[in-house]
Design a protein around this motif. Structure first.
Motif, PDB file in Angstrom:
ATOM      1  N   LEU A  65       0.837  -1.202   0.000  1.00  0.00           N
ATOM      2  CA  LEU A  65       0.000   0.000   0.000  1.00  0.00           C
ATOM      3  C   LEU A  65       0.872   1.253   0.000  1.00  0.00           C
ATOM      4  CD1 LEU A  65      -2.867   1.297   0.352  1.00  0.00           C
ATOM      5  CD2 LEU A  65      -2.505   1.108   2.820  1.00  0.00           C
ATOM      6  N   ASP A  66       2.032   1.160   0.655  1.00  0.00           N
ATOM      7  CA  ASP A  66       2.963   2.289   0.735  1.00  0.00           C
ATOM      8  C   ASP A  66       3.878   2.404  -0.484  1.00  0.00           C
ATOM      9  OD1 ASP A  66       2.208   3.286   3.241  1.00  0.00           O
ATOM     10  OD2 ASP A  66       3.450   1.839   4.308  1.00  0.00           O
ATOM     11  N   ALA A  67       3.769   1.468  -1.427  1.00  0.00           N
ATOM     12  CA  ALA A  67       4.736   1.391  -2.527  1.00  0.00           C
ATOM     13  C   ALA A  67       4.799   2.691  -3.333  1.00  0.00           C
ATOM     14  CB  ALA A  67       4.390   0.221  -3.438  1.00  0.00           C
ATOM     15  N   ARG A  68       6.021   3.008  -3.727  1.00  0.00           N
ATOM     16  CA  ARG A  68       6.268   4.238  -4.503  1.00  0.00           C
ATOM     17  C   ARG A  68       7.285   3.924  -5.599  1.00  0.00           C
ATOM     18  NH1 ARG A  68      10.211   8.393  -3.380  1.00  0.00           N
ATOM     19  NH2 ARG A  68      10.746   7.222  -1.506  1.00  0.00           N
ATOM     20  N   TYR A  69       7.008   4.380  -6.814  1.00  0.00           N
ATOM     21  CA  TYR A  69       7.935   4.155  -7.937  1.00  0.00           C
ATOM     22  C   TYR A  69       9.229   4.924  -7.712  1.00  0.00           C
ATOM     23  CZ  TYR A  69      10.056   4.722 -12.549  1.00  0.00           C
ATOM     24  OH  TYR A  69      10.949   4.769 -13.599  1.00  0.00           O
ATOM     25  N   LEU A  70      10.348   4.225  -7.843  1.00  0.00           N
ATOM     26  CA  LEU A  70      11.646   4.872  -7.721  1.00  0.00           C
ATOM     27  C   LEU A  70      12.317   5.044  -9.078  1.00  0.00           C
ATOM     28  CD1 LEU A  70      13.553   3.422  -4.603  1.00  0.00           C
ATOM     29  CD2 LEU A  70      12.761   5.748  -4.987  1.00  0.00           C
ATOM     30  N   TRP A  71      12.532   3.920  -9.772  1.00  0.00           N
ATOM     31  CA  TRP A  71      13.288   4.020 -11.037  1.00  0.00           C
ATOM     32  C   TRP A  71      13.077   2.746 -11.834  1.00  0.00           C
ATOM     33  CZ3 TRP A  71      14.070   8.603 -12.303  1.00  0.00           C
ATOM     34  CH2 TRP A  71      15.071   9.040 -13.174  1.00  0.00           C
ATOM     35  N   PHE A 122       0.554  -0.874  -9.804  1.00  0.00           N
ATOM     36  CA  PHE A 122      -0.353   0.003  -9.050  1.00  0.00           C
ATOM     37  C   PHE A 122      -1.810  -0.235  -9.450  1.00  0.00           C
ATOM     38  CE2 PHE A 122       3.579   2.699  -8.751  1.00  0.00           C
ATOM     39  CZ  PHE A 122       3.747   2.542  -7.385  1.00  0.00           C
ATOM     40  N   GLN A 123      -2.036  -0.484 -10.746  1.00  0.00           N
ATOM     41  CA  GLN A 123      -3.400  -0.751 -11.203  1.00  0.00           C
ATOM     42  C   GLN A 123      -3.905  -2.088 -10.664  1.00  0.00           C
ATOM     43  OE1 GLN A 123      -5.145   1.655 -13.046  1.00  0.00           O
ATOM     44  NE2 GLN A 123      -6.809   0.352 -12.276  1.00  0.00           N
ATOM     45  N   ALA A 124      -3.021  -3.073 -10.626  1.00  0.00           N
ATOM     46  CA  ALA A 124      -3.406  -4.386 -10.107  1.00  0.00           C
ATOM     47  C   ALA A 124      -3.729  -4.303  -8.616  1.00  0.00           C
ATOM     48  CB  ALA A 124      -2.278  -5.391 -10.351  1.00  0.00           C
ATOM     49  N   TYR A 125      -2.933  -3.560  -7.872  1.00  0.00           N
ATOM     50  CA  TYR A 125      -3.200  -3.418  -6.437  1.00  0.00           C
ATOM     51  C   TYR A 125      -4.545  -2.726  -6.218  1.00  0.00           C
ATOM     52  CZ  TYR A 125      -2.434  -2.608  -1.463  1.00  0.00           C
ATOM     53  OH  TYR A 125      -2.566  -2.623  -0.095  1.00  0.00           O
ATOM     54  N   GLU A 126      -4.797  -1.706  -7.023  1.00  0.00           N
ATOM     55  CA  GLU A 126      -6.052  -0.966  -6.885  1.00  0.00           C
ATOM     56  C   GLU A 126      -7.253  -1.866  -7.164  1.00  0.00           C
ATOM     57  OE1 GLU A 126      -7.894   2.841  -6.082  1.00  0.00           O
ATOM     58  OE2 GLU A 126      -5.887   2.027  -5.778  1.00  0.00           O
ATOM     59  N   ASN A 127      -7.184  -2.652  -8.237  1.00  0.00           N
ATOM     60  CA  ASN A 127      -8.324  -3.472  -8.652  1.00  0.00           C
ATOM     61  C   ASN A 127      -8.479  -4.741  -7.809  1.00  0.00           C
ATOM     62  OD1 ASN A 127      -8.783  -1.610 -10.689  1.00  0.00           O
ATOM     63  ND2 ASN A 127      -7.680  -2.801 -12.242  1.00  0.00           N
ATOM     64  N   ASP A 128      -7.361  -5.428  -7.563  1.00  0.00           N
ATOM     65  CA  ASP A 128      -7.427  -6.756  -6.939  1.00  0.00           C
ATOM     66  C   ASP A 128      -7.415  -6.710  -5.415  1.00  0.00           C
ATOM     67  OD1 ASP A 128      -7.292  -7.566  -9.537  1.00  0.00           O
ATOM     68  OD2 ASP A 128      -5.257  -8.375  -9.431  1.00  0.00           O
ATOM     69  N   ILE A 129      -6.856  -5.656  -4.853  1.00  0.00           N
ATOM     70  CA  ILE A 129      -6.708  -5.600  -3.397  1.00  0.00           C
ATOM     71  C   ILE A 129      -7.605  -4.519  -2.791  1.00  0.00           C
ATOM     72  CG2 ILE A 129      -5.096  -5.331  -1.473  1.00  0.00           C
ATOM     73  CD1 ILE A 129      -4.559  -7.795  -3.223  1.00  0.00           C
ATOM     74  N   ARG A 130      -7.353  -3.277  -3.152  1.00  0.00           N
ATOM     75  CA  ARG A 130      -8.042  -2.185  -2.457  1.00  0.00           C
ATOM     76  C   ARG A 130      -9.524  -2.126  -2.783  1.00  0.00           C
ATOM     77  NH1 ARG A 130      -9.258   3.143  -1.737  1.00  0.00           N
ATOM     78  NH2 ARG A 130      -9.216   3.696  -3.938  1.00  0.00           N
TER      79      ARG A 130
END
Length: 659
Positions: free
Chosen positions: A180-186, A196-204
Motif C-alpha cells: 500500500l505504501d509502494a512508490r515508484y523509484l526508477w 499500481f493498477q493491479a493493487y487498486e483493482n485486486d486488493i483495495r
C-alpha cells in the motif's frame, strides 16, 4: 504518504544527481569495469556523507523541521539508487535491445515508500519483474544491492512479479500494507503502472476489502500494544511501536489510504473525516515524534526506538528542554511526549468512529446490536453513550461528570464526539463546579464503582476532565517517575492501582490473593480504600516527601468529596503511611517481635491494618509487570497475621492451623 505534505527544499544542496552522473560518465569512459565500479562506490560514499550532513543541518536549524529532514533523507536515498541503476545500465551491464522479460522497476515500500527515513532506517526495496527473472535482471539487481551494502546501508529487498505480489498481499496483511505504501523509484515505468493498477483493482477495491483491512489493522495494533506494555504512559516507551507512538500515526494513514485512496492526510478535510484543528494536531504530533526519532538514531548510532532513561537525558539536552521551577527539563520533555501520545489516541478514536459510521451507512445495516435510545439526558448509539446536542455541556456542565458515571453504570463506551466535546469545554469546570456536592457525588460513585471504574476514569483523564475536576491529580498527569522500579507515569500507575482494587473486590484476583480477597469483603467502608488508592501518590513531584505532602492534600480533598471527618482521617493516615507495610515486610526482620511492636504502634487498629494491607498490594502490583512475586506475598501475609494477632491480643481472625 504522510511526508508528501513536507516538500524537500533545496534538493541540489542535498545531492545533485545530474552533476554526479556527468562526473561519473566522464570518468567511466576511460576506466575498466572494475575501476569504474570502484570510482562509483567512492563517489557515492562522499555524496551520501555530504547529503546526510546537510539533512542533519536541516534538523539542527529548527526542531520543527524534522518531517522535512525525514523527507530529505528519503530523497537522498532515491537519488543514490537512481544513480547506481543508471550507471550500471549505461556502463557496466548495457542491454541495447532488451526483451520484454529483461525489464524491471524499482519500488520503495514500507516507511521508505511513504517518503520518510530516519538516519538508520532500512531501505525496503521491491524489484518488480514481469516474468521469471532473466540473467541480466539478476545481474542488475545484484549490482544495485551490492553497491548499497558497500555504502553501509541496510536494505530489505524482494524480487517478485506482479502476480506474486497480489497473491502474497491477499494472504498477509503485513505485505498488503507494505505494498500500500509502494512508490515508484526508477526503472521500467510501465511495469510499475501495471502493479499500481493491479493493487487498486485486486486488493483495495475488492469486495469487502475495506472492512477486512480495518479489522485486521486494528487487531494488529492491539497485539502490538500488548507486546509493548499496553500503555502510552510507560516511563521507557517505545517511540515507534508503543501505544501512542509513530506506528499509531502510520495506522491512521494506512486506514485513510486504503479506505479513501488518499495520498496525503490533508485530503481528509475535504472528505469531512478530520477537521482542520485535528489535522494540525496530527502534523504537530508527527513533527515532534520525528524530531525525537531523528535525534535518537543519531545519539544511539543505530536504529534505536526505545526511549530509555539514558537516551531521555541526552534527548533533553539535544532538544533544549530547560529546567523550570518544580519541573526539570527531562520531566518537561517526557511530559510533552506523553501529551503527544494522548493526542494520537484521541485522533485514533475520532477517526475510527467516523470510519465505522460510514461503513455502516455504506452497508445499510447497523454493525452494533443496540438501537438508538435515550438515557438520563444522553443518547445511546449502539453500545456508546453520546450527546443529544452539541450544546449539552454549556446548558448543563454537570453532564461532563455524569457522562462518565452513567457510561460506567450502564456498561457503555463513550462516543468520540462526546469526548471531543468534553475536551473543548473544560473551561466550564471552575471552582463552583468543583465544590458542587452533586458533581463530587457523581465522581465518587464512578471512582468506587463495582463495574471496572478504571476504564472510564482513564477516558476521563485522557480527555482532561479528571485533572480539571481534581487539580491535584492534574499535577501528576504525565508525571515522570525516573527510576528503574516504576514502569508508568504517576497518573497511569494510580489508575492501574484503582483497577486492581476493583478486580480484587470482584474476586478476579482470588487465585493470586486469596487472603486479600477475603479481607476486602470485611471492610467497614470500601470508599475509604478507593479514595486512599486515588490519593496515595497525589503529591509526587512537589519537591518533598510525597507521603507527608499527600496527607495534607487528602485532608483538603476528602471533605470536598463528601466524606465524613472520620473517613477523612483514615484516608489521610493511609496516604501518610502507604509505604509503611512494604518497608516493614521487605526491609526489616518480621520474625523479630520488636518489628511487629513498632508496626502495630503506628497502625493501632484492625481496620487500618486491613486497609493498609490492601493498599500495599495494589500499589506494588500497579508498578508494572513482573514486580509482584510470591516472596512479597508471603512476607506481607506473615506481617499481616502477626500484626493482627498482636492487635487482638492473640485471637486472630484466622486460626494458626487454618493458616
Amino acid at each position: 504518504m504522510i511526508l508528501l505534505n513536507h516538500k524537500v527544499k533545496n534538493k541540489r544542496a542535498i545531492i545533485d544527481r545530474r552533476r554526479l552522473m556527468s562526473l561519473l560518465d566522464e570518468q567511466a569512459e576511460t576506466m575498466s569495469d572494475g575501476e569504474a565500479r570502484a570510482f562509483l562506490l567512492a563517489t557515492m560514499k562522499d555524496a551520501v556523507a555530504q547529503g546526510r550532513a546537510r539533512v542533519h543541518d536541516i534538523l539542527e536549524r529548527d526542531r520543527n523541521s524534522a518531517p522535512e529532514a525525514a523527507a530529505s533523507q528519503a530523497y537522498l536515498m532515491d537519488q543514490v539508487i537512481r544513480i547506481i541503476y543508471d550507471f550500471g545500465v549505461k556502463h557496466l551491464y548495457p542491454n541495447g535491445n532488451p526483451t520484454d522479460a529483461e525489464r524491471f522497476a524499482i519500488l520503495s515500500v514500507g516507511g521508505y515508500g511513504r517518503g520518510e527515513l530516519a538516519p538508520f532506517s532500512d531501505l525496503d526495496l521491491l524489484f518488480l519483474i514481469p516474468y521469471k527473472a532473466t540473467p541480466w535482471v539478476e545481474t542488475m539487481v545484484e549490482f544495485v544491492l551490492y553497491l548499497l551494502w558497500d555504502l553501509g546501508l541496510k536494505v530489505g529487498q524482494a524480487v517478485r512479479t506482479i502476480d506474486d505480489c497480489m497473491k502474497m498481499a491477499k494472504s498477509d496483511i503485513t505485505i498488503q500494507t507494505n505494498l500500500l505504501d509502494a512508490r515508484y523509484l526508477w526503472g521500467d515505468q510501465e511495469i510499475a503502472s501495471h502493479f499500481f493498477q493491479a493493487y487498486e483493482n485486486d486488493i483495495r477495491m475488492a469486495k469487502g476489502a475495506g472492512l477486512a483491512f480495518v479489522e485486521a489493522k486494528l487487531a494488529e495494533r492491539d497485539a502490538r500494544h500488548a507486546r509493548t506494555g499496553d500503555s502510552r504512559y510507560m516511563v521507557e516507551p517505545n517511540l515507534k511501536e508503543g501505544k501512542g507512538g509513530m506506528r499509531d500515526l502510520h495506522a491512521l494513514y494506512w486506514l485513510a489510504r486504503f479506505i479513501y485512496g488518499i495520498r496525503t492526510m490533508d485530503e481528509l478535510i475535504d472528505l469531512g473525516v478530520l477537521e482542520e484543528d485535528e489535522l494540525m494536531v496530527f502534523e504537530k504530533a508527527e513533527s515532534f515524534l520525528w524530531a525525537v526519532r531523528f535525534h535518537l538514531h543519531d545519539i544511539a548510532g543505530r536504529a534505536e526506538e526505545r526511549l530509555t532513561f539514558d537516551y531521555q537525558q541526552a534527548l533533553t539536552k539535544k532538544l533544549q528542554y530547560k529546567d523550570h521551577p518544580g519541573l526539570s527539563g527531562l520531566e518537561r520533555f517526557m511530559k510533552h511526549y506523553y501529551l503527544v501520545a494522548k493526542d494520537i489516541g484521541d485522533l485514533t478514536r475520532i477517526f475510527c468512529a467516523v470510519l465505522e459510521e460510514r461503513q455502516q451507512k455504506k452497508s445499510g445495516v447497523k454493525l452494533r446490536k443496540s438501537q438508538l435510545k435515550n438515557i438520563d439526558g444522553f443518547r445511546v448509539d449502539g453500545d456508546r453513550l453520546a450527546l443529544e446536542s452539541e450544546r449539552d455541556f454549556e446548558m448543563d456542565p454537570l453532564k461532563m461528570i455524569r457522562l462518565f458515571t452513567l457510561a460506567n453504570e450502564k456498561g457503555l463506551d463513550i462516543h468520540p464526539d462526546a469526548l471531543r466535546n468534553a475536551g473543548n469545554h473544560l473551561r466550564l469546570i471552575d471552582n463552583d463546579f468543583r465544590e458542587s456536592p452533586e458533581a463530587n457525588k457523581l465522581f465518587l460513585d464512578l471512582l468506587c464503582s463495582k463495574k471496572n471504574p478504571a476504564f472510564h476514569l482513564r477516558l476521563m483523564n485522557e480527555v482532561g476532565v479528571f485533572g480539571r475536576f481534581v487539580p491535584d491529580f492534574g499535577r501528576i498527569v504525565a508525571q515522570m517517575q525516573h527510576d528503574m522500579y516504576h514502569h508508568y507515569t504517576v497518573d497511569e500507575h494510580t489508575i492501574r492501582a484503582i483497577d486492581l482494587t476493583s478486580k480484587l473486590e470482584n474476586g478476579e484476583l482470588k487465585k493470586d490473593h486469596p487472603i486479600a480477597s477475603k479481607v476486602i469483603q470485611q471492610l467497614t467502608t470500601r470508599r475509604v480504600l478507593y479514595v486512599a488508592v486515588l490519593l496515595h501518590d497525589i503529591a509526587k513531584g512537589r519537591g518533598g516527601d510525597h507521603s507527608i505532602l499527600g496527607e495534607e492534600v487528602a485532608k483538603e480533598l476528602c471533605p470536598r468529596f463528601g466524606m465524613t471527618a472520620a473517613q477523612t482521617d483514615v484516608v489521610a493516615w493511609l496516604v501518610r503511611w502507604h509505604l509503611l507495610m512494604s518497608h516493614a515486610a521487605f526491609k526489616r526482620d518480621i520474625a523479630d517481635p520488636q518489628t511487629i511492636e513498632d508496626f502495630v504502634a503506628i497502625v493501632q487498629s484492625r481496620e487500618r491494618l486491613k486497609l493498609l494491607y490492601l493498599l500495599t498490594i495494589v500499589d506494588i502490583r500497579a508498578v508494572g509487570p513482573n514486580v509482584w512475586s510470591s516472596w512479597k506475598r508471603q512476607l506481607l501475609n506473615d506481617l499481616y497475621f502477626a500484626a493482627e494477632e498482636r492487635l487482638v491480643a492473640g485471637h486472630a481472625n484466622w486460626a494458626r492451623e487454618g493458616r
